[in-house]
Design a protein around this motif. Structure first.
Motif, PDB file in Angstrom:
ATOM      1  N   TYR A 291       0.838  -1.194   0.000  1.00  0.00           N
ATOM      2  CA  TYR A 291       0.000   0.000   0.000  1.00  0.00           C
ATOM      3  C   TYR A 291       0.868   1.237   0.000  1.00  0.00           C
ATOM      4  N   GLN A 292       0.301   2.317  -0.481  1.00  0.00           N
ATOM      5  CA  GLN A 292       0.953   3.607  -0.371  1.00  0.00           C
ATOM      6  C   GLN A 292      -0.056   4.571   0.254  1.00  0.00           C
ATOM      7  N   GLU A 293       0.459   5.427   1.102  1.00  0.00           N
ATOM      8  CA  GLU A 293      -0.376   6.399   1.800  1.00  0.00           C
ATOM      9  C   GLU A 293      -0.876   7.459   0.823  1.00  0.00           C
TER      10      GLU A 293
ATOM     11  N   GLU B 247      -5.960   7.757   3.598  1.00  0.00           N
ATOM     12  CA  GLU B 247      -6.320   6.396   3.221  1.00  0.00           C
ATOM     13  C   GLU B 247      -5.136   5.730   2.538  1.00  0.00           C
ATOM     14  N   LYS B 248      -5.243   4.404   2.413  1.00  0.00           N
ATOM     15  CA  LYS B 248      -4.186   3.638   1.771  1.00  0.00           C
ATOM     16  C   LYS B 248      -4.744   3.056   0.475  1.00  0.00           C
TER      17      LYS B 248
ATOM     18  N   ASP C 160      -0.562  -0.218  -4.075  1.00  0.00           N
ATOM     19  CA  ASP C 160       0.534   0.324  -4.876  1.00  0.00           C
ATOM     20  C   ASP C 160       0.808  -0.632  -6.031  1.00  0.00           C
TER      21      ASP C 160
END
Length: 135
Positions: free
Chosen positions: A42-44, A52-53, A56
């Motif tokens: 995931y990326q912020e 939210e995430k 990615d």
């Protein structure tokens, strides 16, 4: 034994992530936590005040998705006695996003107690006593 249906291109196959699979995962990735982060990166997103995430896409490891799929399918086949041609299944598989989400669900659900009502506030199943206190 917990078996799950892993749906790949409209076909359902028995899949399992038991102790044997978890041990292989832990050995390969060093920890279950590292496996989780690599399987579902995931990326912020903090744009416009949103916290939210998001998955990615650039960090997704397709080889890892294939290896995890093969592992879960082989474990499911072993437990059911079914013959599963993992190479054929993986060759025809599409939709890596849907597949990785299913794999993560199977992984998480396999570690969840059968009956969550039997889990006490300490996180131990009722009737189970630890020899040493949990810290």
């Amino acid at each position: 034994m917990r078996l799950f249906d892993l749906e790949i291109d409209g076909q359902k196959y028995p899949a399992c992530c038991g102790l044997r699979a978890l041990a292989q995962i832990q050995k390969k990735y060093g920890s279950l936590s590292a496996f989780e982060k690599k399987l579902l990166p995931y990326q912020e997103q903090t744009e416009k005040g949103l916290d939210e995430k998001l998955l990615d896409v650039d960090a997704m490891d397709i080889q890892m998705i294939m290896e995890t799929t093969e592992l879960f399918l082989k474990e499911g086949a072993f437990l059911t006695g079914e013959k599963v041609e993992t190479d054929k299944i993986l060759c025809s598989a599409s939709n890596p996003f849907g597949l990785v989400l299913q794999l993560f669900d199977i992984y998480v659900m396999s570690m969840k107690p059968d009956n969550e009502e039997n889990v006490s506030k300490t996180g131990r199943a009722r009737g189970c006593q630890a020899k040493y206190p949990l810290v």
